[in-house]
Design a protein around this motif. Structure first.
Motif, PDB file in Angstrom:
ATOM      1  N   CYS A 234       0.857  -1.188   0.000  1.00  0.00           N
ATOM      2  CA  CYS A 234       0.000   0.000   0.000  1.00  0.00           C
ATOM      3  C   CYS A 234       0.893   1.238   0.000  1.00  0.00           C
ATOM      4  O   CYS A 234       1.758   1.386   0.863  1.00  0.00           O
ATOM      5  N   THR A 235       0.686   2.128  -0.967  1.00  0.00           N
ATOM      6  CA  THR A 235       1.544   3.317  -1.048  1.00  0.00           C
ATOM      7  C   THR A 235       1.162   4.375  -0.009  1.00  0.00           C
ATOM      8  O   THR A 235       1.877   5.342   0.176  1.00  0.00           O
ATOM      9  N   GLU A 236       0.021   4.167   0.659  1.00  0.00           N
ATOM     10  CA  GLU A 236      -0.394   5.130   1.691  1.00  0.00           C
ATOM     11  C   GLU A 236       0.220   4.779   3.045  1.00  0.00           C
ATOM     12  O   GLU A 236       0.705   5.635   3.748  1.00  0.00           O
ATOM     13  N   CYS A 237       0.143   3.492   3.437  1.00  0.00           N
ATOM     14  CA  CYS A 237       0.615   3.124   4.783  1.00  0.00           C
ATOM     15  C   CYS A 237       1.713   2.054   4.737  1.00  0.00           C
ATOM     16  O   CYS A 237       2.177   1.619   5.772  1.00  0.00           O
ATOM     17  N   PHE A 238       2.150   1.667   3.538  1.00  0.00           N
ATOM     18  CA  PHE A 238       3.239   0.688   3.328  1.00  0.00           C
ATOM     19  C   PHE A 238       2.906  -0.714   3.823  1.00  0.00           C
ATOM     20  O   PHE A 238       3.776  -1.558   3.959  1.00  0.00           O
ATOM     21  N   TYR A 239       1.637  -0.974   4.098  1.00  0.00           N
ATOM     22  CA  TYR A 239       1.246  -2.324   4.503  1.00  0.00           C
ATOM     23  C   TYR A 239       1.423  -3.273   3.307  1.00  0.00           C
ATOM     24  O   TYR A 239       1.236  -2.891   2.151  1.00  0.00           O
ATOM     25  N   LEU A 240       1.744  -4.512   3.629  1.00  0.00           N
ATOM     26  CA  LEU A 240       2.053  -5.494   2.587  1.00  0.00           C
ATOM     27  C   LEU A 240       1.648  -6.867   3.101  1.00  0.00           C
ATOM     28  O   LEU A 240       2.005  -7.180   4.240  1.00  0.00           O
ATOM     29  N   PRO A 241       0.908  -7.695   2.429  1.00  0.00           N
ATOM     30  CA  PRO A 241       0.388  -7.495   1.079  1.00  0.00           C
ATOM     31  C   PRO A 241      -1.065  -7.000   1.077  1.00  0.00           C
ATOM     32  O   PRO A 241      -1.850  -7.376   1.951  1.00  0.00           O
ATOM     33  N   VAL A 242      -1.397  -6.163   0.084  1.00  0.00           N
ATOM     34  CA  VAL A 242      -2.792  -5.772  -0.108  1.00  0.00           C
ATOM     35  C   VAL A 242      -3.440  -6.804  -1.046  1.00  0.00           C
ATOM     36  O   VAL A 242      -2.738  -7.499  -1.780  1.00  0.00           O
ATOM     37  N   VAL A 243      -4.750  -6.913  -1.006  1.00  0.00           N
ATOM     38  CA  VAL A 243      -5.410  -7.927  -1.839  1.00  0.00           C
ATOM     39  C   VAL A 243      -6.189  -7.264  -2.971  1.00  0.00           C
ATOM     40  O   VAL A 243      -6.583  -6.102  -2.870  1.00  0.00           O
ATOM     41  N   ARG A 244      -6.394  -8.035  -4.036  1.00  0.00           N
ATOM     42  CA  ARG A 244      -7.135  -7.519  -5.186  1.00  0.00           C
ATOM     43  C   ARG A 244      -8.548  -8.097  -5.155  1.00  0.00           C
ATOM     44  O   ARG A 244      -8.732  -9.305  -5.076  1.00  0.00           O
ATOM     45  N   GLN A 245      -9.527  -7.167  -5.177  1.00  0.00           N
ATOM     46  CA  GLN A 245     -10.932  -7.595  -5.181  1.00  0.00           C
ATOM     47  C   GLN A 245     -11.665  -6.775  -6.235  1.00  0.00           C
ATOM     48  O   GLN A 245     -11.571  -5.549  -6.228  1.00  0.00           O
TER      49      GLN A 245
END
Ligand code: ZN
Length: 320
Positions: A234-245
């Protein structure tokens, strides 16, 4: 006039990706983190120094040049070009106290009182200056004087030198005094050695010969593929991994949603593994389970590619 701007170097961008993606338990993680913070401090030091160059509009200004010299390279932080002379600036962001003795040895005293030998920045700029002069001779540039300065960009750095050290006065300045220093130097060089046209030609030639450094940091830090955390971040909070829905990436930590979060992650891939990617690598690195989804995303990017369907390699332009 700004001819060549400074961006973050490929080295810093690679370190940032590694900082984000290498497992924290890796034995070299802290060394890598130290390198990143040191280099970022240097980068921001150079940027803050640019402020002091603003009044000098007559100069062509170039940042971050890397040119060849004798099968190797030399780097210049900032080069000011005028028809009368060139000025090479080496910007240093240093914490603590720097002590120059009469023999030009340099000792750095850190805030905790410990001491270490320090590479003499005066020798460094002298070397850059002679490399630059040789480079200009080789490229048939008419002779023009070159001056060099080491600019201390951290206003808290204390610099000590005996009055007998003439080199020190000639080469070292703190960034708030840079403008005065340049005005002084400016008065010393009154003859025009190059025409405006020749200065423009020289700056274009320097840009053309600039060769950005692209070090293999995975090898240097002994990082293997298994040490790297995969997935889209996530380019906002750098969380990893984001999911695709439903065709969108969704961050479960900050709720940010975007259709094209994969772009930043593809840039990470290019910085880690090089500028081409296959469908299989795409699925693996971005953690996309379906190669059809991967293909659809890759198609929207309109990337150039080589190879036939199965072995197709897409070219990621992020490093160019
Ligand atoms: Zn987020």
């Amino acid at each position: 006039m700004l001819v060549k701007d400074r961006g973050k170097s490929i080295r810093i961008r690679k370190l940032e990706v590694m900082h984000r993606r290498v497992i924290k338990l890796h034995p070299k993680y802290l060394t890598m983190e130290d390198e990143l913070s040191g280099r970022l401090a240097g980068h921001f030091g150079e940027q803050s120094n640019d402020y002091f160059l603003k009044p000098f509009r007559d100069f062509s200004v170039m940042h971050d040049l890397r040119l060849t010299a004798h099968e190797s390279y030399f780097q210049i932080d900032t080069l000011l070009l005028s028809p009368r002379y060139l000025l090479n600036l080496e910007v240093k962001y240093i914490t603590g106290t720097l002590v120059f003795d009469h023999l030009n040895q340099v000792i750095r005293v850190k805030d905790d009182g410990s001491e270490e030998a320090f590479r003499n920045p005066i020798f460094q700029v002298k070397r850059q200056q002679s490399h630059l002069i040789e480079w200009m001779i080789k490229n048939r540039i008419p002779p023009i004087p070159v001056r060099s300065l080491v600019v201390m960009s951290n206003p808290r750095t204390i610099i000590k030198a005996p009055p007998s050290n003439k080199d020190f006065l000639h080469y070292i300045t703190h960034s708030p005094y840079l403008q005065e220093k340049i005005k002084m130097i400016d008065k010393m060089y009154t003859d025009e050695k190059l025409t405006i046209k020749e200065v423009t030609k020289l700056s274009k030639l320097l840009v053309r010969h600039h060769c950005p450094e692209n070090p293999d940091l995975l090898k240097r830090y002994g990082i293997e593929e298994k040490d790297i955390i995969k997935g889209v971040y996530c380019t906002e909070c750098f969380y990893l991994p984001v999911v695709r829905q439903y065709g969108k990436w969704h961050c479960s930590r900050c709720n940010f949603q975007s259709e094209d979060l994969h772009l930043a992650t593809l840039e990470d891939f290019a910085l880690l593994f090089g500028p081409t990617i296959t469908n299989k690598q795409f699925c693996d690195f971005l953690q996309v389970p379906s190669r059809h989804v991967a293909k659809r995303i890759l198609r929207t990017l309109d990337l150039s590619y080589t190879g036939t369907y199965k072995n197709r390699k897409y070219l990621l332009p992020y490093l160019l």
